[in-house]
Design an enzyme around this catalytic site. Structure first.
Site, PDB file in Angstrom:
ATOM      1  N   VAL A  11       0.827  -1.209   0.000  1.00 24.77           N
ATOM      2  CA  VAL A  11       0.000   0.000   0.000  1.00 24.77           C
ATOM      3  C   VAL A  11       0.857   1.254   0.000  1.00 24.77           C
ATOM      4  O   VAL A  11       0.640   2.187  -0.781  1.00 24.77           O
ATOM      5  CB  VAL A  11      -0.950   0.006   1.221  1.00 24.77           C
ATOM      6  CG1 VAL A  11      -1.685   1.342   1.323  1.00 24.77           C
ATOM      7  CG2 VAL A  11      -1.942  -1.136   1.117  1.00 24.77           C
ATOM      8  N   THR A 121      -5.432  -0.537   6.808  1.00 22.82           N
ATOM      9  CA  THR A 121      -6.770  -0.951   7.213  1.00 22.82           C
ATOM     10  C   THR A 121      -6.774  -1.183   8.717  1.00 22.82           C
ATOM     11  O   THR A 121      -6.061  -2.053   9.219  1.00 22.82           O
ATOM     12  CB  THR A 121      -7.188  -2.233   6.475  1.00 22.82           C
ATOM     13  OG1 THR A 121      -7.150  -1.985   5.073  1.00 22.82           O
ATOM     14  CG2 THR A 121      -8.591  -2.651   6.864  1.00 22.82           C
ATOM     15  N   PHE A 155      -8.215   1.180  -1.459  1.00 24.98           N
ATOM     16  CA  PHE A 155      -9.060   0.214  -2.162  1.00 24.98           C
ATOM     17  C   PHE A 155      -8.312  -0.273  -3.401  1.00 24.98           C
ATOM     18  O   PHE A 155      -8.762  -0.099  -4.535  1.00 24.98           O
ATOM     19  CB  PHE A 155     -10.397   0.853  -2.558  1.00 24.98           C
ATOM     20  CG  PHE A 155     -11.223   1.320  -1.385  1.00 24.98           C
ATOM     21  CD1 PHE A 155     -12.017   0.429  -0.689  1.00 24.98           C
ATOM     22  CD2 PHE A 155     -11.181   2.636  -0.969  1.00 24.98           C
ATOM     23  CE1 PHE A 155     -12.772   0.848   0.408  1.00 24.98           C
ATOM     24  CE2 PHE A 155     -11.930   3.071   0.109  1.00 24.98           C
ATOM     25  CZ  PHE A 155     -12.733   2.171   0.806  1.00 24.98           C
ATOM     26  N   CYS A 266      -5.995  -8.851   2.238  1.00 24.61           N
ATOM     27  CA  CYS A 266      -7.128  -8.034   2.688  1.00 24.61           C
ATOM     28  C   CYS A 266      -8.314  -8.844   3.187  1.00 24.61           C
ATOM     29  O   CYS A 266      -8.673  -8.761   4.359  1.00 24.61           O
ATOM     30  CB  CYS A 266      -7.573  -7.107   1.557  1.00 24.61           C
ATOM     31  SG  CYS A 266      -6.373  -5.830   1.146  1.00 24.61           S
ATOM     32  N   LYS A 327      -4.012 -14.874  -6.345  1.00 25.36           N
ATOM     33  CA  LYS A 327      -4.697 -14.391  -7.535  1.00 25.36           C
ATOM     34  C   LYS A 327      -3.649 -14.071  -8.589  1.00 25.36           C
ATOM     35  O   LYS A 327      -2.459 -13.982  -8.277  1.00 25.36           O
ATOM     36  CB  LYS A 327      -5.544 -13.150  -7.234  1.00 25.36           C
ATOM     37  CG  LYS A 327      -4.726 -11.971  -6.730  1.00 25.36           C
ATOM     38  CD  LYS A 327      -5.568 -10.744  -6.501  1.00 25.36           C
ATOM     39  CE  LYS A 327      -5.908 -10.056  -7.798  1.00 25.36           C
ATOM     40  NZ  LYS A 327      -6.575  -8.751  -7.599  1.00 25.36           N
TER      41      LYS A 327
END
Length: 438
Positions: A11, A121, A155, A266, A327
């Protein structure tokens, strides 16, 4: 405008680099001297498409800087972003030690007004703890310096983080004062000029928005996996069900793909933290707890299908795995289904051969040499009894099945991401199974 970003993980580095690309003067801070040195040399600590070129360009332009000491730039910056890690504790709560450490450093060293913005977060109520930590250090110093605490949750999708930052669906900002609001609006002005909405709200609402958004996406995934498992038992095709659902404008078609479970940095962490926040406040998050339970169960489904294919006996079998990252377009293996599948296969006495285009080093770092790392996707299937797809990388989408059929010992295919044509594979002589269809 001068800002600092504390933390050069996923991030922090993406955020700092993208702000620099928009003309902001950015100093990225990290206590890891080796990481900072590598960044100065243009060596990225993470895999993210396009990030290395963006970092190089902005360092050369003099807008992006790296240091191990936040205090060297505090006098010059107007905003400090805290993008440090918030790993889950054993009870599922977010570990805030690094967030509060940044706050204390700010309180110990600021000489003028600054806005400390939490980008990591964090649970609702963290801003109050951050404010208290800064104020405690100012009190120790015996000084009265104005400061603000704000929330600006990220996000970013791994693999598409730069695009997400530069062309956001929305920017959520939680503030406590008009002064902080104006500074944050000034920083994000280039985005409003391009028409991307900035939603200004109170800090607790901003903190909750991040968790609520991730929990909703995780819920859609787990819901669809639950439906897929029932489809197999009743003879329905989950792809047809998904299309029928997704055509409803109230539902839409995103995050409705069945598979072998979600992972990453996340969803698993945020779902656990939201459950814990509920318990802390005397509320039982029943839906969110079910989302987590379904996902944990789903990570075992590929192993279960492999075991079924060999009548419950995988001892001595050679299993090829395509994909390790949770992913595509990332090397991140945090909470990846591959880790569960590998562990269960080894426990069952199978030999495991793996290939992933970018996550091989990360896998080796995590589990060592208990599996065989192959140079390409075709090497994995040589003398394999079965092949399982775990990550839907593009290079896996259209393989040469003729080569694979000749190379394999047995011809079992388990499609953990539902990307192959089962009828085609069966015609070619493979035993094929997928998620959500008999």
């Amino acid at each position: 405008m001068n800002i600092a970003i504390v933390g050069t993980g996923y991030v922090g580095l993406v955020t700092g680099t993208c702000f620099a690309e928009m003309g902001v003067n950015v100093t990225c801070v990290d206590i890891d001297e080796r990481k900072i040195q590598k960044l100065k040399e243009g060596i990225m600590p993470i895999y993210e498409p396009g990030l290395d070129d963006l970092v190089t360009r902005n360092v050369k332009a003099g807008r992006l800087h790296f240091t191990t000491d936040l205090t060297t730039c505090l006098d010059e910056v107007e905003i400090v972003f805290s993008a440090v890690g918030t790993p889950p504790d054993e009870d599922g709560s977010a570990d805030l030690r690094y967030v509060l450490e940044v706050a204390r450093t700010v309180g110990q060293n600021i000489k003028k007004h600054v806005v400390l913005v939490t980008k990591s977060t964090v649970p609702v109520g963290t801003a109050k703890k951050v404010r208290a930590a800064i104020q405690e250090e100012l009190d120790k110093r015996g000084v009265n310096i104005e400061f603000d605490v704000a929330s600006n949750p990220e996000f970013l999708k791994e693999g598409a983080a730069i695009k997400d930052f530069m062309t956001p669906d929305r920017v959520v900002v939680g503030v406590e004062s008009e002064r902080a609001r104006k500074l944050m609006e000034k920083l994000y002005k280039p985005f409003t000029l391009n028409g991307y909405p900035i939603l200004i709200m109170d800090v607790p609402s901003a903190e909750m928005t991040k968790y609520a958004a991730n929990a909703m996406l995780a819920t859609r995934i787990s819901f669809m996996n639950d439906i897929a498992n029932l489809c197999e038992r009743v003879g329905a095709n989950v792809d047809n069900v998904r299309k029928g659902m997704g055509a409803d404008s109230r539902i839409g078609n995103r995050f409705l793909y069945a598979g072998c479970g979600y992972g990453g940095s996340c969803f698993p962490k945020d779902v656990k933290a939201l459950v814990h926040t509920g318990l802390e406040n005397g509320y039982h998050m029943q839906v969110i707890e079910a989302v987590e339970a379904v996902n944990e169960k789903q990570k075992h489904i590929v192993f279960d299908k492999l075991q079924t294919a060999f009548n419950g006996d995988l001892q001595g079998k050679t299993i090829a795995l395509w994909g390790l990252a949770f992913k595509p377009e990332t090397d991140d293996m945090r909470e990846a289904p591959a880790l569960v599948v590998i562990q269960e296969l080894l426990k069952a006495g199978a030999t495991v051969k793996v290939y992933d285009p970018v996550a091989m080093d990360e896998c080796k770092r995590r589990i060592g040499d208990v599996v065989t790392y192959c140079k390409d996707m075709y090497e994995t299937v040589i003398d394999a009894d079965a092949l399982a797809l775990l990550t839907e990388w593009k290079l896996f989408r259209l393989p040469s099945w003729a080569i694979i059929h000749r190379a394999m010992k047995s011809h079992v295919i388990v499609d953990g991401r539902n990307i192959y044509d089962g009828e085609e594979l069966k015609e070619l002589g493979f035993s094929y199974s997928r998620i959500g269809q008999k």
